[in-house]
Each structure stands twice: as structure tokens, then as C-alpha cells.
Write a protein that holds these residues in place. Structure first.
Motif: not given
Ligand SMILES: CC(C)(COP(=O)(O)OP(=O)(O)OC[C@H]1O[C@@H](n2cnc3c(N)ncnc32)[C@H](O)[C@@H]1OP(=O)(O)O)[C@@H](O)C(=O)NCCC(=O)NCCS
Length: 231
Positions: A106-108, A168-171, A174-182, A202-205, A207-215
Motif C-alpha cells: 500500500q506504500l510502494t 517504509e512507514v505504512v498503516v 482499514e486501520c488508518r486514523g487509529k493512532q498506529l502511524g503516530k 526521513l523523506e516524505c511527500k 502532504p505528509n509533512v504535517a504528520f511528521y512535524e508532530k514528532f
Molecule cells: C501516513 C500514515 C502512516 C498515518 O498513519 P495513521 O495510522 O493513519 O495516522 P494516525 O491515526 O496515527 O495519525 C493521527 C494523527 O495524524 C494526522 N495525520 C494522519 N495522516 C496525516 C497526513 N498525511 N498529514 C497530516 N496529518 C496526518 C491525523 O489528523 C491525526 O492527528 P491528531 O492526532 O492530531 O488527531 C498512513 O496514513 C499511511 O500509511 N499512509 C499511506 C502510506 C504513506 O503515505 N506513508 C508515509 C510515507 S512518507
């Protein structure tokens, strides 16, 4: 792509452990009633044995200082308690039969990988001691639902330091949005620090920058460049 960084006795024989094909046994437990286990891998000509041997020491995950985690989890989850029926642990070769590649797909592009290739790569990574692939398994389903990998790279610079790379970060969808990525990002970021890395990247696209900024990751001024030789 963006480039981001952060500073003896009775012997029992047990049959039928996870395997790709064929009725070949895999485990021999040695004795004394204590926790002494000898892993015996029996190879048949056309059968590769998959087992539960972890890619790295699971205590590295259990002993992380979770109080240093930068994001909030609601409901609260942690490496040792990732959610109902879920377990977070190092990758093992049996995960090949638990949909590990289905999640990575689901990633590549994952290619057509044989059990032999997978085991060979796993053993290379395990020997090196620098690969920390973690998985989340849904024990009810017997399936891998998320994965990410930390690699430690050895440097002559920075006082012969180590640098961490998260890949290789991928959820599974059907399990996305359940905090597993975090959870995965928090765990591997803390692990890189615990292992003594001077930074983790890490390298990311975009749209995912905001996700990684959390950490605590910040986009670097450096440009990520690549030359591809195949897909
Ligand atoms: C990106 C990914 C790993 C996130 O995993 P996830 O389990 O769905 O995310 P989580 O439930 O842990 O994330 C929850 C938080 O991150 C935020 N978030 C999730 N995906 C995000 C994104 N792409 N950009 C910004 N914020 C994101 C959510 O809004 C949520 O915020 P909150 O805690 O403030 O409510 C997942 O969507 C995924 O596997 N995507 C496809 C593969 C991919 O793109 N991998 C990254 C390669 S660089």
C-alpha cells in the motif's frame, strides 16, 4: 519529496511452526524447564522455514522511555499496550504469512519476493544489527496491520556518530486514523535516540509533512536528490 530531520534435561520437539509449505518441523526446545530455547532450522530442498525469531531484541521497544514521547494519544496507547488485540514488536520471518507484503504494497511496488529471498534479506539485516523493522499485528486476524523501519547508519564524522533513517512507514488502509502511524513514528524516533543516533531523518511527500512535524521533525533546506536505476 521533502527531507526532514531531528536532532539441558528433557527435550521436546514441537512440530508445525509457521512455514511456507511442507510438513517440516522447526523448533527444538531444550530442556531444564527454564527459558532456554534452542532454535533449530530444518531446511528441505524446496521448503523454507519461517519462524518467530525477532529481527532485533524486543526489550529495546519495551524499555523505551515513553514519557519522552512528543504526541498525545487518545485513548492512551503505548509500545507495550498498542490497543485491543494489537501487539507491537520486531519483524519476524513468519510475518511473511501474515500479510507483511500486503501492507507494504500500500506504500510502494514490492515486487515478487520468494520466501527464500525474504529470509535471506531478513538474516542479512539481523546480522548487521542496524535494522529495526517494527510491525503491529492484529492478533485476532493474525495479520500485520502496520509497519515502519529504523536503520542506523554509521559515520566517520560527528565523532564517528550514528545517524537514524526512518523508512517504509505504512498503516493498512482499514486501520488508518487509529493512532498506529503516530505510535510507529513515536517509537522509532525514541528508539533512534536510545540507540545513540545524533539525528534521525526521513523523506516524505509534501502532504505528509504535517504528520511528521508532530514528532519534532522539520523540513531541511537540503534538497533530496536521487537517480533511479529501476522501479
Ligand atoms: C501516513 C500514515 C502512516 C498515518 O498513519 P495513521 O495510522 O493513519 O495516522 P494516525 O491515526 O496515527 O495519525 C493521527 C494523527 O495524524 C494526522 N495525520 C494522519 N495522516 C496525516 C497526513 N498525511 N498529514 C497530516 N496529518 C496526518 C491525523 O489528523 C491525526 O492527528 P491528531 O492526532 O492530531 O488527531 C498512513 O496514513 C499511511 O500509511 N499512509 C499511506 C502510506 C504513506 O503515505 N506513508 C508515509 C510515507 S512518507
Amino acid at each position: 519529496m521533502c527531507h526532514m530531520s531531528l536532532g539441558g534435561g528433557d527435550t521436546q520437539v514441537e512440530l508445525g511452526v509457521s512455514q511456507v509449505a511442507g510438513p517440516v518441523c522447526a523448533l527444538v526446545f531444550a530442556s531444564s524447564g527454564k527459558e532456554e530455547i534452542i532454535w533449530e532450522r530444518l531446511y528441505a530442498a524446496d521448503t523454507m522455514i519461517l519462524d518467530e525469531t525477532p529481527l532485533f531484541d524486543p526489550r529495546l521497544l519495551a524499555e523505551l522511555d515513553w514519557s519522552q514521547n512528543m504526541v498525545s494519544f487518545c485513548p492512551a496507547i503505548s509500545p507495550v499496550n498498542p490497543g485491543e488485540s494489537l501487539v507491537l514488536r520486531p519483524l519476524c520471518t513468519s510475518d511473511l504469512n501474515r500479510g507483511f507484503y500486503k501492507v507494504l504494497g500500500q506504500l510502494t511496488n514490492v515486487g515478487d519476493v520468494t520466501a527464500e529471498q525474504f529470509i535471506g534479506k531478513f538474516e542479512h539485516m539481523k546480522r548487521s544489527g542496524d535494522y529495526f523493522a517494527v510491525v503491529v499485528e492484529d492478533l485476532n486476524l493474525g495479520q500485520i496491520v502496520a509497519t515502519a523501519t529504523l536503520i542506523t547508519e554509521h559515520k566517520f564524522i560527528h565523532g564517528c556518530a550514528k545517524r537514524g533513517r526512518i523508512e517504509e512507514v505504512v498503516v493498512s488502509d482499514e486501520c488508518r486514523g487509529k493512532q498506529l502511524g503516530k505510535l510507529l513514528l513515536s517509537v522509532l524516533t525514541l528508539l533512534s535516540k536510545a540507540l545513540g543516533c545524533y539525528k534521525v531523518t526521513l523523506e516524505c511527500k509534501p502532504p505528509n509533512v504535517a504528520f511528521y512535524e508532530k514528532f519534532g521533525y522539520v523540513a531541511s533546506e537540503e534538497t533530496y536528490m536521487q537517480r533511479r536505476f529501476s522501479d
